[in-house]
Design a protein around this motif. Structure first.
Motif, PDB file in Angstrom:
ATOM      1  N   PRO A   2       0.847  -1.201   0.000  1.00 37.38           N
ATOM      2  CA  PRO A   2       0.000   0.000   0.000  1.00 37.38           C
ATOM      3  C   PRO A   2       0.878   1.245   0.000  1.00 37.38           C
ATOM      4  CG  PRO A   2       0.172  -0.840   2.199  1.00 37.38           C
ATOM      5  CD  PRO A   2       0.967  -1.766   1.336  1.00 37.38           C
ATOM      6  N   TYR A  18       4.352   7.304  20.989  1.00 38.38           N
ATOM      7  CA  TYR A  18       4.247   5.886  20.770  1.00 38.38           C
ATOM      8  C   TYR A  18       5.383   5.383  19.906  1.00 38.38           C
ATOM      9  CZ  TYR A  18       2.909   1.345  19.332  1.00 38.38           C
ATOM     10  OH  TYR A  18       2.952   0.033  19.084  1.00 38.38           O
ATOM     11  N   ILE A  37       4.355   1.615   7.502  1.00 38.33           N
ATOM     12  CA  ILE A  37       3.137   1.520   6.712  1.00 38.33           C
ATOM     13  C   ILE A  37       2.081   2.469   7.257  1.00 38.33           C
ATOM     14  CG2 ILE A  37       1.347  -0.064   5.931  1.00 38.33           C
ATOM     15  CD1 ILE A  37       3.461  -2.280   6.540  1.00 38.33           C
ATOM     16  N   ASP A  39      -0.224   5.102   8.125  1.00 39.74           N
ATOM     17  CA  ASP A  39      -0.495   6.330   7.382  1.00 39.74           C
ATOM     18  C   ASP A  39      -1.133   7.359   8.307  1.00 39.74           C
ATOM     19  OD1 ASP A  39      -3.499   5.071   5.764  1.00 39.74           O
ATOM     20  OD2 ASP A  39      -2.887   5.300   7.854  1.00 39.74           O
ATOM     21  N   LEU A  45      -4.964   7.995  15.113  1.00 45.63           N
ATOM     22  CA  LEU A  45      -5.597   7.087  16.062  1.00 45.63           C
ATOM     23  C   LEU A  45      -4.683   6.822  17.242  1.00 45.63           C
ATOM     24  CD1 LEU A  45      -7.327   4.535  13.718  1.00 45.63           C
ATOM     25  CD2 LEU A  45      -8.380   6.134  15.295  1.00 45.63           C
ATOM     26  N   GLU A  46      -3.439   6.540  16.925  1.00 45.51           N
ATOM     27  CA  GLU A  46      -2.510   6.252  17.997  1.00 45.51           C
ATOM     28  C   GLU A  46      -2.360   7.478  18.887  1.00 45.51           C
ATOM     29  OE1 GLU A  46      -1.410   3.058  18.188  1.00 45.51           O
ATOM     30  OE2 GLU A  46      -0.920   3.736  20.194  1.00 45.51           O
ATOM     31  N   HIS A  49      -5.099   7.608  21.258  1.00 45.65           N
ATOM     32  CA  HIS A  49      -4.925   6.667  22.365  1.00 45.65           C
ATOM     33  C   HIS A  49      -4.036   7.246  23.431  1.00 45.65           C
ATOM     34  CE1 HIS A  49      -5.737   2.834  19.846  1.00 45.65           C
ATOM     35  NE2 HIS A  49      -6.663   3.758  19.737  1.00 45.65           N
TER      36      HIS A  49
ATOM     37  N   ARG C  33     -14.315  13.108  16.303  1.00 51.75           N
ATOM     38  CA  ARG C  33     -14.408  12.343  15.068  1.00 51.75           C
ATOM     39  C   ARG C  33     -15.338  11.149  15.210  1.00 51.75           C
ATOM     40  NH1 ARG C  33      -9.208   9.967  13.107  1.00 51.75           N
ATOM     41  NH2 ARG C  33     -10.563   8.922  11.655  1.00 51.75           N
ATOM     42  N   VAL C  36     -13.926   6.117  19.528  1.00 48.48           N
ATOM     43  CA  VAL C  36     -12.796   5.239  19.239  1.00 48.48           C
ATOM     44  C   VAL C  36     -12.952   3.988  20.092  1.00 48.48           C
ATOM     45  CG1 VAL C  36     -10.305   5.000  19.303  1.00 48.48           C
ATOM     46  CG2 VAL C  36     -11.310   7.212  18.791  1.00 48.48           C
ATOM     47  N   ALA C  38     -11.244   1.498  21.368  1.00 45.99           N
ATOM     48  CA  ALA C  38      -9.868   1.056  21.567  1.00 45.99           C
ATOM     49  C   ALA C  38      -9.812  -0.374  22.078  1.00 45.99           C
ATOM     50  CB  ALA C  38      -9.168   1.992  22.535  1.00 45.99           C
ATOM     51  N   SER C  58       0.393  -1.285  16.337  1.00 44.16           N
ATOM     52  CA  SER C  58      -0.145  -0.029  16.856  1.00 44.16           C
ATOM     53  C   SER C  58      -1.597   0.127  16.432  1.00 44.16           C
ATOM     54  CB  SER C  58       0.682   1.138  16.318  1.00 44.16           C
ATOM     55  OG  SER C  58       1.026   0.900  14.981  1.00 44.16           O
ATOM     56  N   GLY C  59      -2.410   0.636  17.332  1.00 42.62           N
ATOM     57  CA  GLY C  59      -3.814   0.796  17.005  1.00 42.62           C
ATOM     58  C   GLY C  59      -4.638  -0.443  17.292  1.00 42.62           C
ATOM     59  N   GLY C 289      -1.652  -2.999   3.978  1.00 38.30           N
ATOM     60  CA  GLY C 289      -2.908  -2.353   4.354  1.00 38.30           C
ATOM     61  C   GLY C 289      -2.786  -1.514   5.611  1.00 38.30           C
ATOM     62  N   ARG C 290      -3.874  -0.797   5.908  1.00 35.91           N
ATOM     63  CA  ARG C 290      -3.856   0.086   7.057  1.00 35.91           C
ATOM     64  C   ARG C 290      -4.120  -0.670   8.346  1.00 35.91           C
ATOM     65  NH1 ARG C 290      -7.491   5.135   5.720  1.00 35.91           N
ATOM     66  NH2 ARG C 290      -6.399   5.920   3.902  1.00 35.91           N
ATOM     67  N   PRO C 291      -3.537  -0.191   9.430  1.00 37.83           N
ATOM     68  CA  PRO C 291      -3.964  -0.715  10.728  1.00 37.83           C
ATOM     69  C   PRO C 291      -5.451  -0.430  10.896  1.00 37.83           C
ATOM     70  CG  PRO C 291      -1.993   0.595  10.943  1.00 37.83           C
ATOM     71  CD  PRO C 291      -2.492   0.802   9.547  1.00 37.83           C
ATOM     72  N   ASP C 293      -9.169   0.667  11.604  1.00 41.17           N
ATOM     73  CA  ASP C 293      -9.849   1.911  11.955  1.00 41.17           C
ATOM     74  C   ASP C 293     -10.732   1.624  13.156  1.00 41.17           C
ATOM     75  OD1 ASP C 293     -11.347   4.128  12.227  1.00 41.17           O
ATOM     76  OD2 ASP C 293     -11.905   4.296  10.113  1.00 41.17           O
ATOM     77  N   LEU C 294     -10.416   2.266  14.266  1.00 43.64           N
ATOM     78  CA  LEU C 294     -11.149   1.960  15.494  1.00 43.64           C
ATOM     79  C   LEU C 294     -12.396   2.822  15.642  1.00 43.64           C
ATOM     80  CD1 LEU C 294      -8.152   1.526  17.938  1.00 43.64           C
ATOM     81  CD2 LEU C 294      -9.418  -0.219  16.701  1.00 43.64           C
ATOM     82  N   ILE C 295     -12.608   3.745  14.718  1.00 41.93           N
ATOM     83  CA  ILE C 295     -13.805   4.586  14.806  1.00 41.93           C
ATOM     84  C   ILE C 295     -14.922   3.979  13.956  1.00 41.93           C
ATOM     85  CG2 ILE C 295     -14.766   6.840  14.236  1.00 41.93           C
ATOM     86  CD1 ILE C 295     -12.216   8.099  15.124  1.00 41.93           C
TER      87      ILE C 295
END
Lengths: 340, 317, 369
Positions: A2, A18, A37, A39, A45-46, A49, C33, C36, C38, C58-59, C289-291, C293-295
């Motif tokens: 990606p 973090y 990776i 983005d 998001l992190e 947190h 937003r 979340v 978590a 992470s996430g 891919g993306r981590p 989305d927690l929302i």
């Protein structure tokens, strides 16, 4: 794979630590690869947190100027408009600020809205409203002119010191340190005293000089930073002259943030003029300024408080509005002192 | 130690420049200095005497060195207006200004610190919003605007505090604090607002630090966390600004002394200016600038004591 | 040593209950937003003296998990649900005043970054002794001796001298040892270690992990080790829970997880650990891919958008926690790794060139495991 987008320094919220600060590429484990990776969203998001959730709403608030800004702006507009239009208003029937509104004794010290104008009259039977309007002319003129003066000379000194460094910097910034060694009001007072002249020109000069050192310091600091930046180095490599580098590359970057402080600077200058006038070191009577009006009214504070309180209120509201508008604008355009 | 020596050298240079600047200002006066100092209706004889006395025919740097020597011995000359010895007048007036500045500084910090701590603990809460908004208002109220309002409320209407008058501290401390209250409060309000906003912001960011969560995870009670863990690391900028503000307070003290008729340094200088008593003004300016520079120097040292990281870094340097 | 009376928490304890029993806890942050999520429904039990590894990128919500279990998160804008039974007592309903008797004394935490988790303006000795005074009512001399003993037990040289120093005078590894000493000060029964080595030099990481392991054995203390690195937990934990998008997607005893993983995400994590047997310059496989989305989490399986095995069903249906047959091993996946269903799904995707969620799948990729 990606899209990689490892560079989002601006998206990392304060307090978010973090991501390990070391070199990602050297560390051979999974998460470090993953962070590459990560983005924009993952950063955000992190950050959420790690942020104290108490702070989240404040940080996530959408950027708006808010109604307080518009009220402040309206007040500033009103004062400036009235000050500019003062001669016209006088033609339309506003009393002369230096002359009694009547000949009889009864109209001295009349309270506001008692048939003698919006803000009443002072001891010398003059219309306070007219005096406040004419006083606004002095305050705003001095405020704006002194700030422009300070920013202009402060920026020149700051840029020269920051760009050429070495002895030039030592001498210039040393001079600034000496100026800063005097309390601002004392310095302004001394300048007015020793020039022995109480015209608008002198007042602007006195307050403008006082404004130079802080501006010079800030501009020097940001010049030092920008002079090392890639685009400046690139311009130099391409053979740009010092003058060109300064005016085209550094000036817009180093000075613009200062200008954003200008609005608050005007408020500070208005207060300074007020203090000088209060001490009898600004435009001499009978011409009105807010500071001298406050001072003159003190004699009758017990019997006719409005004589003092009216200019107090107008000065307070004007300074408050300038502070508020300046603050909001800086927030809106995201200019922080730290960025300088 | 190297750090202190470097700072001391800097201090000496700045003090020399400041004194020279103050001295040099007199020569900038429009017209002939001897005429100006001698005053109106001055005979040629008196004028010559003045030239002789001030050695106006000598070059500036010699006069400066001379003058500096006199000042070092505490001799500022005589006031042109009252003929009083200037250093005598200064010794009378310095304590008044010093007390005013210290009193208002303590008042400002004493009010600002608890408010900031309570506001920061519940950031965004009702108390926080009300206090932050009020502080913003105070920022727009310079002493000459605050003073008439305070006098009207506390002296004229409530009659709790006198609007004028001064009792020396040693004579009657309580009376002294009472008569000094309104001037000090006038001066303190804007400073208080600055301190409150500063400490609140720093506390809020400190409270988000990992070591605060760690203290919480150790089971430390919130009050102790707030005062023992979060407070000190949050006070660095407060101490700096409070120190630097001493100068602003001295400037503000001029206005306050005039308003409340306190015979301090500020009023001395203002009276001197209005009465064209230039030697007195010069002496006052030197004393104030001297004090200001010394205070800033002290703040720098204090800062190093407060933050062990800086102390360490500077010890290494 | 006499413990302070643990009012409000001594009562209601059950000596036979597991040390920690987490039941379906959720932790949501309300933000502008959106919410979340978590932590979104995590359950596990931890027996006395055992070690659980919590692994995720992470996430994944793993860092929030330990703070949420301990109750360290602020109350405002945080939604916390579910039960946390500590020795049979539900500590999730206790307020901060009551928790304070447990924090530091019975549960404590080692934080991620020792550069920020020690108070910069407080001497190290004071930071250690503080909890000794508070929880154990120690005298000054006792506290001093205990602090010295603690520092030498975490292998800090010249402990007496260190007590008088400030954190900035120590290296990162030494600071983390101090943090561990503080966490261990009152002899907790449960230790949370939240990425204790992420911020440290690679050379120091193993030392700190060994130290934690050694202390945990000596004190018969239970430990939850949170990390993003499966390599860290291998050989150091009894059980492992793999987290993704706020949930546990696979949990198993450590050996089982490494030899018979079922979840594609676990497999992907595993593929990214460098192995000694690999020839040098072997490219490590990163998860595309993306981590999560927690929302706005995707419908169906949360990992499906990045999964090579994903089928249409994965995009619609959220897989429940399924039993793998062996004791203590469960996972959330319809097409588990190492089963016929999984192999079939991968073969289908390889034939199509992509998974149902659009992840490109080549024959080589499908054959590598």
């Amino acid at each position: 794979m990606p899209e990689h987008s490892p560079e989002h320094p601006g998206n990392q919220a304060p307090g978010s630590n973090y991501f390990p600060s070391g070199d990602f590429l050297e560390s051979p484990n999974l998460a470090t690869e993953l962070t590459q990776i990560a983005d924009v969203d993952a950063y955000n998001l992190e950050a959420l947190h790690n942020l104290d959730p108490d702070q989240v709403p404040e940080d996530a608030v959408k950027k708006r100027l808010g109604w307080t800004f518009w009220i402040a702006a309206a007040w500033i507009f009103l004062i400036v408009a009235l000050a500019l239009l003062a001669p016209l208003l006088e033609k339309l029937g506003m009393p002369d600020p230096t002359q009694p509104v009547c000949t009889s004794r009864d109209c001295s010290l009349q309270p506001p809205l008692s048939g003698y104008g919006l803000m009443g009259t002072d001891k010398l039977r003059r219309d306070i409203f007219a005096r406040v309007i004419w006083g606004a002319r002095v305050s705003i003129l001095v405020g704006v002119a002194a700030v422009i003066f300070g920013i202009f000379f402060g920026s020149i000194i700051g840029i020269i010191a920051g760009f050429f460094k070495g002895k030039v910097q030592t001498v210039l910034m040393g001079a600034m340190d000496v100026l800063l060694a005097f309390p601002a009001l004392l310095l302004a007072m001394s300048i007015v005293t020793f020039l022995d002249d109480k015209s608008v020109k002198t007042i602007v000069l006195a307050i403008g000089i006082v404004a130079i050192p802080p501006v010079a310091r800030l501009v020097r600091a940001s010049t030092l930073v920008f002079a090392e930046r890639e685009f400046v180095l690139a311009a130099r490599t391409l053979g740009a002259s010092n003058g060109r580098v300064i005016t085209k590359e550094i000036l817009p970057n180093a000075v613009l943030p200062i200008v954003s402080f200008g609005i608050i600077g005007v408020a500070v200058a208005i207060v300074a003029e007020g203090a000088l006038a209060f001490l009898g070191l600004s435009i001499p009577p009978p011409d009105p300024t807010w500071g001298s009006m406050i001072n003159e009214g003190r004699a009758t504070l017990e019997t006719a408080p409005w004589v003092t309180l009216m200019p107090c209120l107008v000065l307070f509201l004007t300074v408050l509005s300038l502070n508020l508008a300046g603050d909001r604008l800086r927030e809106y355009f995201d200019i922080r002192e730290g960025a300088l | 130690m190297a750090f202190i020596w470097r700072k001391l050298l800097q201090l000496v240079i700045v003090l020399l420049c400041v004194t020279f600047f103050s001295f040099f200002m007199l020569t900038l006066l429009p017209g002939n200095l001897a005429d100006t100092l001698c005053g109106i209706g001055c005979t040629q004889e008196q004028r010559d005497q003045k030239v002789e006395e001030l050695r106006l025919n000598d070059p500036v740097y010699i006069r400066y060195a001379d003058w500096l020597g006199n000042v070092a011995r505490g001799d500022f000359g005589r006031s042109g207006r009252t003929q009083q010895d200037i250093s005598e007048a200064l010794t009378e007036r310095i304590p008044v200004t010093a007390e005013l500045v210290i009193y208002s500084q303590l008042l400002a910090l004493g009010i600002a610190i608890p408010i900031a701590v309570v506001a920061a603990r519940r950031a965004g809460g009702v108390f926080d919003r009300v206090s932050t908004t009020t502080a913003f208002g105070f920022l727009a109220a310079p002493p000459f605007v605050v003073a008439p309002v305070l006098v009207l409320i506390f002296a004229v209407n409530l009659k709790w505090f006198p609007a004028t008058g001064y009792t020396p501290f040693l004579e009657n401390p309580l009376d002294n604090l009472r008569t000094f209250f309104l001037p000090a409060l006038t001066l303190a309000l804007a400073e208080m607002a600055v301190y409150m906003r500063l400490l609140r912001t720093d506390l809020i960011s400190t409270l988000q630090e990992d070591y605060i969560t760690m203290a919480k995870a150790k089971g430390i009670p919130p009050k102790r966390i707030l005062w023992k863990h979060a407070f000190r690391p949050s006070t660095f900028s407060l101490v700096t600004v409070a120190g630097l503000n001493m100068g602003r307070l001295i400037g503000g003290a001029f206005v306050v002394e005039v308003i409340f008729s306190l015979n301090g340094l500020g009023k001395y200088i203002v009276d001197g200016i209005l009465g064209r008593d230039y030697l007195a003004v010069q002496a006052g300016v030197v004393v104030v600038a001297f004090a200001y520079v010394l205070i800033n120097f002290g703040v720098d040292l204090l800062y190093a004591v407060l933050d062990p990281r800086i102390r360490h870094a500077r010890a290494l340097a | 040593m006499s413990r302070k009376d643990l009012t409000g928490s001594a009562a209601g304890r059950d000596p036979n209950a597991p040390l920690l029993d987490v039941r379906d806890i959720k932790t949501h942050f309300r933000t502008e937003r959106g919410t979340v999520r978590a932590v979104d429904g995590v359950s596990f039990t931890l027996q006395r003296g055992r070690t659980l590894g919590v692994v995720g990128e992470s996430g994944s919500g793993k860092s929030v998990l330990s703070k949420s279990i301990m109750g360290l998160l602020p109350r405002r804008n945080v939604l916390r649900e579910g039960q946390v039974l500590y020795e049979g007592l539900d500590v999730s309903v206790l307020d901060e005043n009551q928790m304070r008797n447990i924090w530091g004394a019975e549960m404590s935490m080692v934080f991620q970054d020792p550069m920020t988790s020690l108070n910069p303006v407080m001497k190290i000795g004071k930071q250690i002794k503080e909890s000794l005074y508070l929880h154990l009512n120690m005298s000054k001399d006792d506290a001093h001796d205990t602090a010295v003993a603690l520092l030498s037990s975490v292998n800090i040289p010249e402990p007496e001298q260190r007590l008088e120093e400030y954190p900035h005078q120590l290296s990162g590894g030494m600071r983390q040892r101090v943090v561990i000493a503080i966490a261990l000060a009152c002899g907790p029964k449960l230790l949370f270690a939240d990425e204790p080595t992420t911020a440290l030099d690679v050379t120091v990481q193993a030392q700190i992990l060994n130290l934690l392991q050694q202390q945990q054995h000596e004190r018969h203390m239970a430990m939850i080790l949170v990390t993003h690195d499966l390599g860290v937990v291998a050989g150091r934990t009894d059980d492992i829970a793999v987290m993704y998008a706020g949930r546990v997607v696979e949990t198993a005893p450590t050996a089982t997880l490494f030899t018979a993983m079922r979840h594609p995400y676990t497999e992907a994590l595993m593929a990214s650990i460098p192995k000694l047997t690999d020839p040098s310059h072997t490219r490590l496989e990163a998860i595309g891919g993306r981590p999560p989305d927690l929302i706005n989490p995707p419908a169906g399986c949360k990992f499906a958008p990045r999964c090579k095995y994903a089928q249409d069903r994965c995009l619609q249906e959220d897989p429940p926690l399924m039993d793998a047959g062996e004791p203590g091993h469960s996972f959330r996946c319809f097409y588990p790794v190492g089963t016929d269903a999984g192999a079939q799904a991968l073969a289908n995707n390889a034939a199509a060139g992509r998974s149902a969620s659009g992840v490109p799948v080549t024959l080589a990729a499908s054959g590598s495991h």
